[in-house]
Scaffold this active site. Structure first.
Site, PDB file in Angstrom:
ATOM      1  N   CYS A  33       1.317  -1.685  -0.258  1.00 49.45           N
ATOM      2  CA  CYS A  33      -0.298  -0.178  -0.113  1.00 49.45           C
ATOM      3  C   CYS A  33       0.779   1.068   0.356  1.00 49.45           C
ATOM      4  O   CYS A  33       2.054   1.103   0.249  1.00 49.45           O
ATOM      5  CB  CYS A  33      -0.955   0.148   1.644  1.00 49.45           C
ATOM      6  SG  CYS A  33      -1.938  -0.831   1.746  1.00 49.45           S
ATOM      7  N   GLY A  59      -0.545   0.239  -4.805  1.00 51.66           N
ATOM      8  CA  GLY A  59      -2.077  -0.035  -4.636  1.00 51.66           C
ATOM      9  C   GLY A  59      -2.422   0.878  -5.400  1.00 51.66           C
ATOM     10  O   GLY A  59      -2.778   2.110  -5.574  1.00 51.66           O
ATOM     11  N   ASN A 134       0.317   0.781   5.888  1.00 50.65           N
ATOM     12  CA  ASN A 134       1.130   0.860   4.557  1.00 50.65           C
ATOM     13  C   ASN A 134       1.966  -0.604   5.528  1.00 50.65           C
ATOM     14  O   ASN A 134       2.985  -0.461   6.831  1.00 50.65           O
ATOM     15  CB  ASN A 134       2.050   1.213   4.107  1.00 50.65           C
ATOM     16  CG  ASN A 134       3.196  -0.160   3.227  1.00 50.65           C
ATOM     17  OD1 ASN A 134       2.564  -0.650   2.795  1.00 50.65           O
ATOM     18  ND2 ASN A 134       4.153   1.068   2.825  1.00 50.65           N
ATOM     19  N   GLY A 135       1.040  -2.161   5.501  1.00 48.69           N
ATOM     20  CA  GLY A 135       2.230  -3.266   5.984  1.00 48.69           C
ATOM     21  C   GLY A 135       1.025  -4.254   6.383  1.00 48.69           C
ATOM     22  O   GLY A 135       0.061  -4.428   5.694  1.00 48.69           O
ATOM     23  N   TYR A 275      11.975  -4.432  -7.088  1.00 48.64           N
ATOM     24  CA  TYR A 275      11.032  -4.166  -7.424  1.00 48.64           C
ATOM     25  C   TYR A 275       9.997  -3.143  -6.731  1.00 48.64           C
ATOM     26  O   TYR A 275       9.583  -2.560  -7.536  1.00 48.64           O
ATOM     27  CB  TYR A 275      10.126  -5.183  -7.652  1.00 48.64           C
ATOM     28  CG  TYR A 275       8.194  -5.636  -8.649  1.00 48.64           C
ATOM     29  CD1 TYR A 275       9.240  -5.462  -9.344  1.00 48.64           C
ATOM     30  CD2 TYR A 275       7.619  -5.822  -7.142  1.00 48.64           C
ATOM     31  CE1 TYR A 275       7.389  -5.567 -10.123  1.00 48.64           C
ATOM     32  CE2 TYR A 275       6.641  -5.891  -7.872  1.00 48.64           C
ATOM     33  CZ  TYR A 275       6.156  -5.400  -9.488  1.00 48.64           C
ATOM     34  OH  TYR A 275       5.106  -6.119 -10.088  1.00 48.64           O
TER      35      TYR A 275
END
Length: 514
Positions: A33, A59, A134-135, A275
């Site tokens: 995210c 996201g 985020n996570g 990435y």
């Protein structure tokens, strides 16, 4: 930045936008995210929308922004891309105030649907509380079961809501202390942007698994998942939020830094270098683009190949392929051309339709590759289906030989820290050794960068120190840096949650069925 400048950039960014970002077919690790926050900004919601646009690659399922006008919290959330929800002046005008936080999402826990779109908001005894996360919390189900047993009522299936309930039930006097109290119970990875009536709080997990950076734009303080978001809004990056750090910013501009979780050896996610992050970002003190080129150079040193051309699998294989070509002395050529206007192929209902989708998205540059020995460079192999189809495409275009080189070690383990990986049984490297993998993708040769080589490429001269790794590399090594409570208890029927989580999308090509 003046209001007209922000609005003009929004128009430029969103004016003709369709789908310029990565539309994968289920054979890539899906991004986690992205979060963005701004406080003391004249046009906080506009800056947040523009920042989220820069983070769209993290996201693409849903987006939300919550603002605070000094009295009320206002939220706007929607499914789809940022441009589909926040491209108009009218949409931004619905979010007044000089503080805002936003979130772009690909669901890793919970499911699709508006009730899980962040920022999540709740009215607590202390006032409004909005959180963008985020996570992934690896003990969220255990915590949730306990909270529900004590009377908590959940409105979503997102693990992030657990944090809200833990804050609500904490008995500490201030919101910051309640958040600290809540996070002491949490396992896993988080980068948080929180809004309260008194200001903004940003926090990163003690190992720093998920990224979070701090910036400045005039008198405003900004937080984002990646530094590139600051470039887009015209802000200056100050620094990374440190692992385990909590930063509080109030409406007078006072910034307070706390380290309430002790000192631990950081373990940021190494796949950000491989990435996830945009190549024009900085992560863990390094240029992501520079790191990816260095990975390609190291890959060439470890796995040289007698070939005519180095060809990247676009777009994520490009920087590593440049590094490989420069180190090996082989020409770099765009032997595969990618269309950026093809929708997701993993939603196609049949193998034949998915295969056609891959061919629509990638097309061989036939005149270039015919009769040549090709080295294909990609960032990773997950299920292996796309790799197989790319190799087949090169052969159909007349390539004499196709050698596959991968800019990461074999992905043999699932991630539990905010990356939506397939279950381990569907990861090609978990089911096969190197030679069967080569046979599966039908390449003439196959090689991955070593884990030590990857560490050297991103700045560790001695490679990976197994006693104290510098990164979270669990997807490669299985060395998880935190407990995995929910995963350990998932087979215990007595631990089932009092709700039925939505099933994940299973309409994805499977190597076993290929």
């Amino acid at each position: 930045m003046a209001k007209t400048d922000i609005q003009r950039q929004l128009g430029q960014a969103f004016g003709n936008l369709t789908h310029p970002f990565r539309d994968e077919d289920g054979d890539k690790l899906r991004e986690e995210c992205g979060v963005f926050g701004a406080i003391n900004a004249e046009t906080a919601a506009a800056a947040t929308a523009l920042g989220l646009h820069a983070l769209q690659h993290r996201g693409q399922e849903a987006v939300g922004i919550t603002s605070f006008d000094g009295k009320d919290f206002i939220s706007r959330r929607g499914l789809g891309h940022v441009a589909e929800n926040f491209s108009s002046a009218e949409a931004i005008a619905e979010l007044p105030g000089n503080m805002a936080a936003g979130h772009v999402r690909y669901s890793t826990t919970g499911g699709a649907g508006l009730r899980n779109v962040q920022p999540l908001y709740a009215e607590l005894a202390s006032g409004g509380f909005a959180i963008a996360h985020n996570g992934n919390i690896s003990n969220a189900q255990a915590l949730r079961k306990d909270l529900v047993g004590k009377g908590s009522i959940f409105q979503s299936t997102s693990d992030t809501e657990v944090i809200i309930h833990l804050v609500a039930t904490s008995r500490y006097p201030t919101v910051a202390d309640r958040l600290i109290d809540a996070l002491r119970l949490v396992e896993g990875a988080y980068a948080l942007v929180v809004m309260t009536p008194t200001g903004m709080i940003a926090c990163r997990d003690p190992l720093g698994i998920r990224p979070l950076v701090m910036g400045k734009m005039g008198d405003s303080i900004l937080f984002a998942s990646e530094s590139v978001a600051f470039d887009v809004v015209g802000a200056e990056m100050i620094r990374e939020v440190e692992p385990g750090e909590m930063i509080q910013v109030d409406f007078d501009g006072e910034v307070k830094s706390l380290h309430p979780f002790g000192n631990q050896s950081p373990r940021p996610c190494i796949f950000e270098h491989v990435y996830f992050s945009r190549p024009d970002s900085f992560f863990a003190g390094q240029s992501v683009y520079g790191a990816r080129k260095a990975i390609g150079e190291q890959l060439a040193l470890e796995s040289a190949c007698d070939a005519d051309l180095v060809v990247p699998v676009p777009d994520s294989g490009v920087p590593a392929a440049i590094g490989y070509a420069q180190q090996s002395g082989l020409p770099f050529e765009l032997g595969i051309i990618r269309s950026h206007y093809v929708g997701r192929t993993f939603i196609q209902p049949s193998d034949s339709a998915r295969h056609a989708g891959v061919k629509r998205k990638h097309n061989a540059n036939r005149e270039l590759v015919a009769g040549k020995k090709i080295v294909l460079i990609d960032d990773s192999i997950v299920r292996g289906t796309t790799s197989m189809k790319i190799v087949e495409m090169m052969r159909e275009a007349g390539a004499a030989e196709v050698h596959f080189r991968v800019a990461s070690p074999p992905t043999a383990h699932s991630c539990f820290y905010g990356v939506d990986t397939p279950e381990r049984s569907k990861l090609l490297a978990a089911r096969m050794d190197l030679e069967p993998m080569r046979e599966f993708i039908k390449a003439d040769s196959l090689a991955f960068i070593s884990i030590d080589g990857l560490y050297r490429a991103v700045g560790s001269s001695s490679g990976r120190n197994s006693a104290c790794p510098q990164f979270c590399d669990a997807c490669f090594t299985g060395d998880y840096p935190t407990p995995l409570t929910d995963n350990a208890r998932k087979d215990d029927k007595s631990d089932e949650l009092p709700f039925d989580p939505p099933a994940k999308d299973t309409n994805v090509a499977d190597p076993k069925a290929a």
